[in-house]
Design an enzyme around this catalytic site. Sequence first.
Site, PDB file in Angstrom:
ATOM      1  N   ARG A  63      -0.270 -17.368  -7.690  1.00 40.92           N
ATOM      2  CA  ARG A  63      -0.617 -18.513  -8.513  1.00 40.92           C
ATOM      3  C   ARG A  63       0.583 -19.147  -9.217  1.00 40.92           C
ATOM      4  O   ARG A  63       0.628 -20.337  -9.431  1.00 40.92           O
ATOM      5  CB  ARG A  63      -1.628 -18.074  -9.569  1.00 40.92           C
ATOM      6  N   HIS A 202      -1.919   5.115   1.806  1.00 39.64           N
ATOM      7  CA  HIS A 202      -0.496   5.449   1.924  1.00 39.64           C
ATOM      8  C   HIS A 202      -0.260   6.942   2.173  1.00 39.64           C
ATOM      9  O   HIS A 202       0.802   7.324   2.641  1.00 39.64           O
ATOM     10  CB  HIS A 202       0.306   4.922   0.731  1.00 39.64           C
ATOM     11  N   LYS A 206       2.778   9.362   4.771  1.00 42.33           N
ATOM     12  CA  LYS A 206       3.722  10.381   4.310  1.00 42.33           C
ATOM     13  C   LYS A 206       4.106  11.280   5.492  1.00 42.33           C
ATOM     14  O   LYS A 206       3.230  11.735   6.238  1.00 42.33           O
ATOM     15  CB  LYS A 206       3.104  11.232   3.194  1.00 42.33           C
ATOM     16  N   GLU A 240      -1.082  15.449 -10.803  1.00 43.94           N
ATOM     17  CA  GLU A 240      -0.065  14.492 -11.242  1.00 43.94           C
ATOM     18  C   GLU A 240       0.247  14.744 -12.709  1.00 43.94           C
ATOM     19  O   GLU A 240      -0.643  15.105 -13.476  1.00 43.94           O
ATOM     20  CB  GLU A 240      -0.584  13.064 -11.095  1.00 43.94           C
ATOM     21  N   HIS A 264      -7.376   9.321  -0.330  1.00 45.46           N
ATOM     22  CA  HIS A 264      -6.274  10.225   0.031  1.00 45.46           C
ATOM     23  C   HIS A 264      -6.759  11.643   0.347  1.00 45.46           C
ATOM     24  O   HIS A 264      -6.356  12.245   1.338  1.00 45.46           O
ATOM     25  CB  HIS A 264      -5.256  10.300  -1.110  1.00 45.46           C
ATOM     26  N   LYS A 364      -4.988  13.860 -13.521  1.00 50.17           N
ATOM     27  CA  LYS A 364      -3.833  13.241 -14.184  1.00 50.17           C
ATOM     28  C   LYS A 364      -3.444  14.142 -15.347  1.00 50.17           C
ATOM     29  O   LYS A 364      -4.280  14.869 -15.885  1.00 50.17           O
ATOM     30  CB  LYS A 364      -4.227  11.872 -14.758  1.00 50.17           C
TER      31      LYS A 364
HETATM   32  C1  BG6 Z   1      -2.781   5.854  -5.842  1.00 47.71           C
HETATM   33  C2  BG6 Z   1      -3.648   6.037  -7.053  1.00 47.71           C
HETATM   34  O1  BG6 Z   1      -3.558   5.486  -4.734  1.00 47.71           O
HETATM   35  O2  BG6 Z   1      -2.109   7.070  -5.555  1.00 47.71           O
HETATM   36  C3  BG6 Z   1      -2.816   6.491  -8.236  1.00 47.71           C
HETATM   37  O3  BG6 Z   1      -4.291   4.824  -7.364  1.00 47.71           O
HETATM   38  C4  BG6 Z   1      -2.013   7.711  -7.890  1.00 47.71           C
HETATM   39  O4  BG6 Z   1      -3.650   6.743  -9.365  1.00 47.71           O
HETATM   40  C5  BG6 Z   1      -1.254   7.512  -6.579  1.00 47.71           C
HETATM   41  O5  BG6 Z   1      -1.115   7.966  -8.958  1.00 47.71           O
HETATM   42  C6  BG6 Z   1      -0.610   8.800  -6.130  1.00 47.71           C
HETATM   43  O6  BG6 Z   1       0.242   8.557  -5.052  1.00 47.71           O
HETATM   44  P1  BG6 Z   1       1.486   9.508  -4.761  1.00 47.71           P
HETATM   45  O7  BG6 Z   1       2.061   8.986  -3.496  1.00 47.71           O
HETATM   46  O8  BG6 Z   1       2.402   9.399  -5.948  1.00 47.71           O
HETATM   47  O9  BG6 Z   1       0.932  10.894  -4.639  1.00 47.71           O
END
Ligand code: BG6
Length: 514
Positions: A63, A202, A206, A240, A264, A364
């Site tokens: 935007r 993602h 990896k 995390e 994931h 987390k």
């Molecule tokens: C993301 C989540 O998809 O993956 C995040 O939304 C998370 O909350 C992240 O922190 C973790 O990814 P990675 O690659 O750091 O393990």
Amino acid sequence: MQTATVENPLREGLRLERVPAPCAMVIFGASGDLTSRKLMPALYNLAIEGLLPSGFSVVGYARRDLTHDVFRAQMRDAVDKYSRRRPVDPTVWETFEQGISYVQGNFEESGDYEKLGKELERLDKERGTAGNRIYYLAAPPVAYQTIVDNLGGAGLVGEEQDESWTRLVVEKPFGRDLGSAIALNEHLHTVFREKQIYRIDHYLGKETVQNIMAFRFANGIFEPIWSRNYIDHVQITVAETIGIEDRGGYYDKAGALRDMVQNHMLQLLSVIGMEPPITFGADAVRDEKVKTLRAIRPISPEAVDEFAVRGQYAPGWVAGQEVEGYRQEAKVNPESVTETFVAVKLLIDSWRWAGVPFYLRTGKRMPRRVTEIAIQFKSVPHSLFKSTAGSPLEPNVLTLRIQPDEGISLKIAAKVPGPSIRLRSVNMGFLYGTSFFVESPDAYERLLLDCMYGESTLFTRRDETEAAWKPITEILEGWAIAPPQRIPQYDAGTWGPAEADAFIARDGRSWRRP
Ligand code: BG6
């Protein structure tokens, strides 16, 4: 899939067999975090390695009113900050930035898509992108349908043909539950065919996750023991240390189950649980993964507590720093009952996995950042060493360490040197760092390149997404029946609430402390 070997000035000195055909990638939501933190750095690193096709172009669409030059400067700053290779190499950047341009537009304005179309035509003419396009949805999910409709309406979506192709990359979250994921899939299919859609997760990009398949299917010795005959249970942990950062608005509506488990962690489960595919082709691999997901035993809403437990972080200490609790975070409801920790038990009803629980746990603000899959084997049927071992023998555990300290280890019992038979557990290990002296690419590098090649093995197919939403939706429905007055709390910097320990202890097992 079209590939072509083309001249690329950035590839000088590299002996690569192929690069993708020239193409343009349009990023919707180009002013967002994902573009700066992940997409641009990944593209830049591909440029350094000479893996991008000649004439490769990126069009930022957002935007804000920006000139091409201002957008390029912003992207250079982003790459300087987030790229795995820093600082920016001026020579590489100079060539790379020639392919970056910007279109100011609203997601809802059909006229703005005409502007975009003109820019793409210019790129075809001037940079030889040959009508090949990737549309990347890095925008808020509420805008997905509008963008897709407008792309279709403006005639910007071609078929996947021999002469040119159009592909769509969709970021998570992919829906909020099974119903909304199905609706989104239906909607995407009004404009794109399934083979044009690349749902990105993602974790699949990896290296260590891809290596699970190599480990299982390129080594003859593990497959025969990869079943209920030898395995007691599997624990998948994604811990995390970070909190929710500045994503309170999104996270408070999502929670750990949707944010991490649906995508994931179920992807990890499916790669561990799948039958050997017939080939490494996209459909062969995904057929097997989806079968595993479909075999997950249904969870009835009344029985949800047998299968899932949640928690939320309270203030505490992480890595020597005092941190606030979840409810004190910005944009979070001070009475929120959203989970920042969740542990689930999933049973896979198949010949291979009958009776082998898969425990998945993520949170987390845990004490350590670690993602690992631990395959715990059954104990020996008869121990010769019981009386002399001091403590009971630990079973073998095969640990696939996804991150950090990427590697694989196998815990075995060994005799402690000395006159008596005393046993102790030791680890046999493989470490990426000492076995391969190359840095692993970022997951986005691999996935963006695969998309350019038209290679969709590492992307989630429609049926996989829906199969993964099914157990998650069942748990969400169970939780919705009796919304908690009080969600179990855990101090930041600990391994989750006491309820999670009790949850697994009911099965006579305990969580690993990685
Ligand atoms: C993301 C989540 O998809 O993956 C995040 O939304 C998370 O909350 C992240 O922190 C973790 O990814 P990675 O690659 O750091 O393990």
